[in-house]
Design an enzyme around this catalytic site. Sequence first.
Site, PDB file in Angstrom:
ATOM      1  N   GLY A   5      19.806  72.088  40.367  1.00  0.00           N
ATOM      2  CA  GLY A   5      20.043  73.478  40.742  1.00  0.00           C
ATOM      3  C   GLY A   5      18.737  74.273  40.751  1.00  0.00           C
ATOM      4  CB  SER A   8      16.948  68.204  41.993  1.00  0.00           C
ATOM      5  OG  SER A   8      16.488  69.242  42.815  1.00  0.00           O
ATOM      6  CD1 TRP A   9      17.576  72.843  36.836  1.00  0.00           C
ATOM      7  CD2 TRP A   9      15.505  73.641  37.113  1.00  0.00           C
ATOM      8  NE1 TRP A   9      17.263  73.590  35.713  1.00  0.00           N
ATOM      9  CE2 TRP A   9      16.008  74.089  35.861  1.00  0.00           C
ATOM     10  CE3 TRP A   9      14.222  74.023  37.497  1.00  0.00           C
ATOM     11  CZ2 TRP A   9      15.254  74.902  35.004  1.00  0.00           C
ATOM     12  CZ3 TRP A   9      13.473  74.832  36.641  1.00  0.00           C
ATOM     13  CH2 TRP A   9      13.998  75.257  35.417  1.00  0.00           C
ATOM     14  CG  ASP A  13      12.790  65.508  48.602  1.00  0.00           C
ATOM     15  OD1 ASP A  13      13.056  66.565  49.218  1.00  0.00           O
ATOM     16  OD2 ASP A  13      12.965  65.369  47.384  1.00  0.00           O
ATOM     17  CG  HIS A  40      16.271  66.604  46.935  1.00  0.00           C
ATOM     18  ND1 HIS A  40      14.979  66.730  46.480  1.00  0.00           N
ATOM     19  CD2 HIS A  40      17.025  67.363  46.102  1.00  0.00           C
ATOM     20  CE1 HIS A  40      14.947  67.521  45.420  1.00  0.00           C
ATOM     21  NE2 HIS A  40      16.181  67.909  45.163  1.00  0.00           N
TER      22      HIS A  40
END
Length: 309
Positions: A33, A106-107, A261, A289
């Site tokens: 996120g 990711s985050w 990505d 991603h």
Amino acid sequence: MDSGLLRMRDGAEIYWETSGNPRGKPALYLHGGPGSGLRSGSYRSHFDLERYFLIGIDQRGCGRSRPSVNEAPESLQANTTQALIEDIEAVRGHLGVARWLVSGVSWGTTLALAYALAHPDRVTELALVAVTTTSREEVDWLTEGMGRVFPEAWLRLEAESGRTAGERIVEAYARRLATGEPHERQAAARAWNAWESVHISLDPNWTPIESRFDEARGLAFATLVTHYWANDGFLRNGDEIVSRIADIGHIPAMLIHGRRDISGPAIIAWRLHRSWPASRLHIVESEGHGGPESFAMLRAALDAFAKVR
């Protein structure tokens, strides 16, 4: 499986859940996120639950943690990377875990790295997919530079931002999502999430953002993403992780990143790996991603790490 809400000193309640073997190797999973939440719990499929004692957390402001940023946007002032690190430490202590493997996507990789830098003695290994560090360089690329690739979509993003003179696009959306009236917040979230969907669209495994979130989850996601991105991830100089990575250079790590990505170019993972003696880097040529091959590599790395106690 067990779960609960852990109340923090500032009144926030952090949702945690456990699964797997209570006598297995402790592991923490950090979602992306910011604001995606644990959702269905599919993250468990990456771990051998006979060998791992797995902990998942809905990061503050989203999922089943309380308050939600949808209901209490004023809670954003206490929602920082440093607060998330304190939440993680509180959950670790609450569950009686001395040290654990930390995995993120990711985050979640930014948060995993920031946590490891804050508490290197608590982290046994790191397993990271779609590596990010949420630096100013990365945020500017995601919100400004990629307009060169998707000019039509970026023009819509900029036109709907409502930014003032000198205001960055991400700052304008963060402001509107934090302080606007409910209808304005929803409009800003829809515009922001449309851009999120576009900039991942070159991924062979692409699915639109709206297929992942209902309107409420989409609002929480947009609010938290823009809040963190507008503040460079609450990391000093917006480049704290890369400049300090040698401090955790002894911690074994697997970095997995898709060549395609475009949202998070592979140079981020490559720079980290070059300064991280105990890391290994796998570039997945066919994916963006995250994707099936990336997560198969993650499972293999986690299986290998499970043998180390």
